[in-house]
Design a protein around this motif. Sequence first.
Motif, PDB file in Angstrom:
ATOM      1  N   GLU A   8      14.697   7.120 -24.012  1.00  0.00           N
ATOM      2  CA  GLU A   8      15.540   8.272 -23.663  1.00  0.00           C
ATOM      3  C   GLU A   8      15.677   9.246 -24.814  1.00  0.00           C
ATOM      4  O   GLU A   8      15.680  10.467 -24.606  1.00  0.00           O
ATOM      5  N   GLU A   9      15.761   8.750 -26.057  1.00  0.00           N
ATOM      6  CA  GLU A   9      15.945   9.632 -27.211  1.00  0.00           C
ATOM      7  C   GLU A   9      14.657  10.350 -27.606  1.00  0.00           C
ATOM      8  O   GLU A   9      14.688  11.419 -28.204  1.00  0.00           O
ATOM      9  N   HIS A  10      13.508   9.746 -27.306  1.00  0.00           N
ATOM     10  CA  HIS A  10      12.222  10.324 -27.728  1.00  0.00           C
ATOM     11  C   HIS A  10      11.389  10.799 -26.538  1.00  0.00           C
ATOM     12  O   HIS A  10      10.164  10.875 -26.626  1.00  0.00           O
ATOM     13  N   LEU A  11      12.058  11.136 -25.448  1.00  0.00           N
ATOM     14  CA  LEU A  11      11.345  11.549 -24.238  1.00  0.00           C
ATOM     15  C   LEU A  11      10.400  12.732 -24.464  1.00  0.00           C
ATOM     16  O   LEU A  11       9.240  12.696 -24.031  1.00  0.00           O
ATOM     17  N   PRO A  12      10.818  13.813 -25.150  1.00  0.00           N
ATOM     18  CA  PRO A  12       9.901  14.956 -25.347  1.00  0.00           C
ATOM     19  C   PRO A  12       8.619  14.567 -26.090  1.00  0.00           C
ATOM     20  O   PRO A  12       7.529  15.020 -25.738  1.00  0.00           O
ATOM     21  N   TRP A  18       1.593  12.157 -23.523  1.00  0.00           N
ATOM     22  CA  TRP A  18       1.081  12.017 -22.147  1.00  0.00           C
ATOM     23  C   TRP A  18       0.239  13.240 -21.781  1.00  0.00           C
ATOM     24  O   TRP A  18      -0.875  13.131 -21.284  1.00  0.00           O
ATOM     25  N   GLU A  19       0.794  14.422 -22.041  1.00  0.00           N
ATOM     26  CA  GLU A  19       0.110  15.673 -21.702  1.00  0.00           C
ATOM     27  C   GLU A  19      -1.175  15.836 -22.511  1.00  0.00           C
ATOM     28  O   GLU A  19      -2.224  16.218 -21.982  1.00  0.00           O
ATOM     29  N   ALA A  20      -1.106  15.530 -23.836  1.00  0.00           N
ATOM     30  CA  ALA A  20      -2.289  15.674 -24.698  1.00  0.00           C
ATOM     31  C   ALA A  20      -3.410  14.746 -24.252  1.00  0.00           C
ATOM     32  O   ALA A  20      -4.589  15.127 -24.243  1.00  0.00           O
ATOM     33  N   PHE A  21      -3.073  13.523 -23.859  1.00  0.00           N
ATOM     34  CA  PHE A  21      -4.095  12.579 -23.382  1.00  0.00           C
ATOM     35  C   PHE A  21      -4.767  13.111 -22.119  1.00  0.00           C
ATOM     36  O   PHE A  21      -5.996  13.086 -21.992  1.00  0.00           O
ATOM     37  N   ALA A  22      -3.959  13.593 -21.172  1.00  0.00           N
ATOM     38  CA  ALA A  22      -4.517  14.084 -19.908  1.00  0.00           C
ATOM     39  C   ALA A  22      -5.476  15.244 -20.136  1.00  0.00           C
ATOM     40  O   ALA A  22      -6.562  15.308 -19.552  1.00  0.00           O
ATOM     41  N   ILE A  23      -5.082  16.175 -21.004  1.00  0.00           N
ATOM     42  CA  ILE A  23      -5.922  17.352 -21.278  1.00  0.00           C
ATOM     43  C   ILE A  23      -7.241  16.943 -21.922  1.00  0.00           C
ATOM     44  O   ILE A  23      -8.314  17.466 -21.606  1.00  0.00           O
ATOM     45  N   ALA A  24      -7.188  15.969 -22.852  1.00  0.00           N
ATOM     46  CA  ALA A  24      -8.371  15.596 -23.629  1.00  0.00           C
ATOM     47  C   ALA A  24      -9.318  14.667 -22.886  1.00  0.00           C
ATOM     48  O   ALA A  24     -10.526  14.699 -23.110  1.00  0.00           O
ATOM     49  N   HIS A  25      -8.798  13.840 -21.975  1.00  0.00           N
ATOM     50  CA  HIS A  25      -9.627  12.757 -21.428  1.00  0.00           C
ATOM     51  C   HIS A  25      -9.782  12.749 -19.911  1.00  0.00           C
ATOM     52  O   HIS A  25     -10.546  11.939 -19.390  1.00  0.00           O
ATOM     53  N   ILE A  26      -9.074  13.607 -19.188  1.00  0.00           N
ATOM     54  CA  ILE A  26      -9.138  13.558 -17.729  1.00  0.00           C
ATOM     55  C   ILE A  26      -9.640  14.903 -17.200  1.00  0.00           C
ATOM     56  O   ILE A  26      -8.923  15.899 -17.249  1.00  0.00           O
ATOM     57  N   PRO A  27     -10.887  14.953 -16.701  1.00  0.00           N
ATOM     58  CA  PRO A  27     -11.448  16.225 -16.227  1.00  0.00           C
ATOM     59  C   PRO A  27     -10.594  16.911 -15.169  1.00  0.00           C
ATOM     60  O   PRO A  27     -10.468  18.131 -15.149  1.00  0.00           O
ATOM     61  N   ARG A 102      -1.920   3.673 -18.690  1.00  0.00           N
ATOM     62  CA  ARG A 102      -2.318   2.952 -19.908  1.00  0.00           C
ATOM     63  C   ARG A 102      -1.936   3.742 -21.145  1.00  0.00           C
ATOM     64  O   ARG A 102      -1.382   3.206 -22.104  1.00  0.00           O
ATOM     65  N   ALA A 103      -2.237   5.050 -21.125  1.00  0.00           N
ATOM     66  CA  ALA A 103      -1.920   5.893 -22.281  1.00  0.00           C
ATOM     67  C   ALA A 103      -0.418   5.996 -22.490  1.00  0.00           C
ATOM     68  O   ALA A 103       0.064   6.003 -23.635  1.00  0.00           O
ATOM     69  N   LEU A 104       0.337   6.078 -21.406  1.00  0.00           N
ATOM     70  CA  LEU A 104       1.795   6.185 -21.511  1.00  0.00           C
ATOM     71  C   LEU A 104       2.380   4.922 -22.147  1.00  0.00           C
ATOM     72  O   LEU A 104       3.206   4.993 -23.062  1.00  0.00           O
ATOM     73  N   ARG A 105       1.942   3.772 -21.685  1.00  0.00           N
ATOM     74  CA  ARG A 105       2.458   2.519 -22.236  1.00  0.00           C
ATOM     75  C   ARG A 105       2.100   2.387 -23.711  1.00  0.00           C
ATOM     76  O   ARG A 105       2.952   2.020 -24.538  1.00  0.00           O
ATOM     77  N   ALA A 106       0.850   2.689 -24.065  1.00  0.00           N
ATOM     78  CA  ALA A 106       0.419   2.577 -25.457  1.00  0.00           C
ATOM     79  C   ALA A 106       1.214   3.528 -26.359  1.00  0.00           C
ATOM     80  O   ALA A 106       1.609   3.159 -27.467  1.00  0.00           O
ATOM     81  N   SER A 107       1.466   4.752 -25.870  1.00  0.00           N
ATOM     82  CA  SER A 107       2.207   5.733 -26.669  1.00  0.00           C
ATOM     83  C   SER A 107       3.628   5.266 -26.927  1.00  0.00           C
ATOM     84  O   SER A 107       4.133   5.357 -28.053  1.00  0.00           O
ATOM     85  N   VAL A 108       4.295   4.780 -25.885  1.00  0.00           N
ATOM     86  CA  VAL A 108       5.683   4.323 -26.036  1.00  0.00           C
ATOM     87  C   VAL A 108       5.769   3.182 -27.050  1.00  0.00           C
ATOM     88  O   VAL A 108       6.599   3.202 -27.974  1.00  0.00           O
TER      89      VAL A 108
END
Length: 373
Positions: A8-12, A18-27, A102-108
């Motif tokens: 909750e404290e580090h949501l941003p 999450w956004e950076a991963f999607a842009i870089a790796h998901i066409p 997967r990326a979300l879990r790893a980032s958290v």
Amino acid sequence: MRLADFIEEHLPEILAQWEAFAIAHIPAASGLDALELRDHAPLILQAIATDLRTPQTPQQQKAKSEGRAPVMADAPQTAAQAHGAMRARSGFDITQMVSEYRALRASVLRLWADSLRNAELTSVIGDLVRFNEAIDQAIAESVALFSEEVDRGRNLFLGVLGHELRNPLNSIQMTARYLAKVHTDDVISQAAKRLIDGGARMKALLDDLLEYSRTTLALGIPIKPAEADLAEICANVLEEIKALEPGNLVELHATGDLHGCWDAKRLHQVLSNLLLNALAYRSPQSAVRLDVTGAEADVTFTVTNKGPTIPSDTLGTLFEPLKRGAPPAEPEGSTHLGLGLFVAREIVKAHRGGIHARSGEGETVFTVCLPRR
């Protein structure tokens, strides 16, 4: 700090990764803005934080690990379910959507471990992250091959279905033509004509379905290039369209040398698909314009129609299979599968040519450029 509080404290910060991963790796994410990329992620993370604070029994834990956790009766959809539906509509496949989680879990877990000061605890979390990464890699490999096999089976089914339906359809059309010949009665003649026209539309749908199946099975669309005259091909297509849609609905403007080495039958298909698409979505009372220009090394033709502007996100997936635009009003009696533009693109690619679309200021233009040889 407990993980629920950290989320909750580090949501941003988590959402930014999450956004950076999607842009870089998901066409499929390339055409989405930041709001669309984050989608239901804040609600998903909030639900996880709430769950972490909620006591659970060993039975509940086991059910959740197997994806069998009960959904609240008064909630029509969870945030995760809504996210899955939105990603499907945005053109993501199952592999791409799973990779987001997967990326979300790893980032958290990575960010949480970095915030801890206890070295032993950080090491334990590091092992947990590595274990999750190994499981994630196994999931990615399994999902990729699983999806390929499912898609292959579906495409084989569609190909067989399209092929087998042609025989009874041919019988219907032959019978209709026979009735039209032997009966002079207007009622029977008109009924036979409706059968013939309907059969022609069904045949076009089946042809598109077969081409789609061939392409998705990596067989490609075969072409047989020979000397051809694009002006003659255009005239034949316009004659067919006039039989289906009486009236001068297409304006042809041709200049330059229009001879080349192409598969005339396939180019007939491209032109027909583009023109019928333009006629379906044009503004009432407006004509479609077909411009054909011969240059030294190539020939270009454009199909232009007046009508509602196609949104940029739709424009980006216009040539993808089974994707359809969302005009203000769907053409009456429309039975398209969303394969016509995909088939046109694949035929143009087989000729080593290019095709693209642009839309703006109440006008949509499809442009095809073909090398002469």
